[in-house]
Design an enzyme around this catalytic site. Structure first.
Site, PDB file in Angstrom:
ATOM      1  N   LEU A  79       0.801  -1.223   0.000  1.00  0.00           N
ATOM      2  CA  LEU A  79       0.000   0.000   0.000  1.00  0.00           C
ATOM      3  C   LEU A  79       0.836   1.276   0.000  1.00  0.00           C
ATOM      4  O   LEU A  79       0.305   2.366   0.177  1.00  0.00           O
ATOM      5  CB  LEU A  79      -0.973  -0.017   1.178  1.00  0.00           C
ATOM      6  CG  LEU A  79      -1.953  -1.200   1.146  1.00  0.00           C
ATOM      7  CD1 LEU A  79      -2.833  -1.205   2.388  1.00  0.00           C
ATOM      8  CD2 LEU A  79      -2.792  -1.198  -0.115  1.00  0.00           C
ATOM      9  N   CYS A  80       2.144   1.148  -0.233  1.00  0.00           N
ATOM     10  CA  CYS A  80       3.004   2.328  -0.369  1.00  0.00           C
ATOM     11  C   CYS A  80       2.835   2.924  -1.756  1.00  0.00           C
ATOM     12  O   CYS A  80       2.726   2.211  -2.747  1.00  0.00           O
ATOM     13  CB  CYS A  80       4.473   1.956  -0.180  1.00  0.00           C
ATOM     14  SG  CYS A  80       4.960   1.736   1.516  1.00  0.00           S
ATOM     15  N   HIS A  81       2.847   4.246  -1.812  1.00  0.00           N
ATOM     16  CA  HIS A  81       2.786   4.942  -3.094  1.00  0.00           C
ATOM     17  C   HIS A  81       4.166   4.910  -3.759  1.00  0.00           C
ATOM     18  O   HIS A  81       5.174   5.084  -3.078  1.00  0.00           O
ATOM     19  CB  HIS A  81       2.387   6.413  -2.885  1.00  0.00           C
ATOM     20  CG  HIS A  81       0.990   6.595  -2.415  1.00  0.00           C
ATOM     21  ND1 HIS A  81       0.639   6.501  -1.086  1.00  0.00           N
ATOM     22  CD2 HIS A  81      -0.149   6.860  -3.099  1.00  0.00           C
ATOM     23  CE1 HIS A  81      -0.657   6.714  -0.968  1.00  0.00           C
ATOM     24  NE2 HIS A  81      -1.167   6.928  -2.169  1.00  0.00           N
ATOM     25  N   MET A 116       8.714   4.923   4.993  1.00  0.00           N
ATOM     26  CA  MET A 116       8.835   3.513   4.603  1.00  0.00           C
ATOM     27  C   MET A 116      10.057   3.294   3.717  1.00  0.00           C
ATOM     28  O   MET A 116      10.724   2.264   3.812  1.00  0.00           O
ATOM     29  CB  MET A 116       7.566   3.023   3.913  1.00  0.00           C
ATOM     30  CG  MET A 116       6.340   3.019   4.805  1.00  0.00           C
ATOM     31  SD  MET A 116       6.594   2.230   6.422  1.00  0.00           S
ATOM     32  CE  MET A 116       7.016   0.576   5.938  1.00  0.00           C
ATOM     33  N   GLU A 117      10.375   4.270   2.880  1.00  0.00           N
ATOM     34  CA  GLU A 117      11.561   4.165   2.034  1.00  0.00           C
ATOM     35  C   GLU A 117      12.833   4.154   2.885  1.00  0.00           C
ATOM     36  O   GLU A 117      13.744   3.358   2.646  1.00  0.00           O
ATOM     37  CB  GLU A 117      11.582   5.312   1.012  1.00  0.00           C
ATOM     38  CG  GLU A 117      10.571   5.173  -0.094  1.00  0.00           C
ATOM     39  CD  GLU A 117       9.117   5.430   0.295  1.00  0.00           C
ATOM     40  OE1 GLU A 117       8.226   5.115  -0.507  1.00  0.00           O
ATOM     41  OE2 GLU A 117       8.859   5.953   1.409  1.00  0.00           O
ATOM     42  N   ASP A 131      24.529 -10.733   4.844  1.00  0.00           N
ATOM     43  CA  ASP A 131      24.893 -11.593   3.721  1.00  0.00           C
ATOM     44  C   ASP A 131      26.392 -11.551   3.438  1.00  0.00           C
ATOM     45  O   ASP A 131      27.003 -12.593   3.180  1.00  0.00           O
ATOM     46  CB  ASP A 131      24.114 -11.176   2.471  1.00  0.00           C
ATOM     47  CG  ASP A 131      24.433 -12.059   1.281  1.00  0.00           C
ATOM     48  OD1 ASP A 131      24.335 -13.299   1.419  1.00  0.00           O
ATOM     49  OD2 ASP A 131      24.788 -11.515   0.216  1.00  0.00           O
TER      50      ASP A 131
END
Length: 162
Positions: A79-81, A116-117, A131
């Site tokens: 639901l992120c733009h 969110m980014e 990793d």
């Protein structure tokens, strides 16, 4: 915001992307932080070898992965733009004999924020450190990922002011 407090859930309980059409364009900034517990041996090994492993330069590769992740956040979180980013930067440093700190800064001029980014960038950079170093140990821990700062939009936030 819906009547129950969650912006991405309709009153019927269905997922819904927030309508940002009527919002004003503002400059928006977010900074997120991840702490990676590597352990003494790995910190000593990578610092003694110029932050290199058999896979390459640990922090440089992790920084690139974090920056790339900021640009793909809307592909990962439903639901992120999708956003055009003005800046994405990942800074990684050793903060103790056992830990590294990953800070991800993201900027845009838009109708919705970039928290969110920034969180995605910090997380993917931390995962990349894991990793790059897992051949030395599987005891590496990503201890926390959190928002440090956001500005622009309705409310500003600074974790250090809490």
């Amino acid at each position: 915001m819906s009547e129950h407090g969650f912006s991405h859930i309709s009153k019927d309980g269905e997922p819904s992307m927030v309508d940002v059409g009527d919002k004003k364009v503002t400059d928006r900034i977010a900074i997120a932080r991840a702490i990676v517990e590597l352990g003494n041996e790995i910190v000593r090994e990578i610092t003694d070898n110029g932050f290199q492993t058999k896979k390459g330069p640990v922090f440089q590769v992790a920084s690139l992965a974090g920056i790339m992740a900021t640009k793909r956040t809307s592909d990962l979180i439903p639901l992120c733009h999708p956003l055009a980013l003005n800046k994405a930067d990942v800074d990684i440093k050793i903060i103790s004999d056992t830990e590294a700190q990953v800070d991800c800064l993201v900027k845009t001029s838009g109708k919705t924020g970039v928290e969110m980014e920034a969180l995605t960038g910090a997380t993917v950079a931390a995962l990349t450190i894991y990793d790059m170093c897992k051949a030395m140990s599987h005891e590496i821990k990503i201890k926390e990922v959190k928002l440090i700062h956001k500005s622009g939009g309705k409310k500003d936030y600074n974790a250090e002011e809490k």
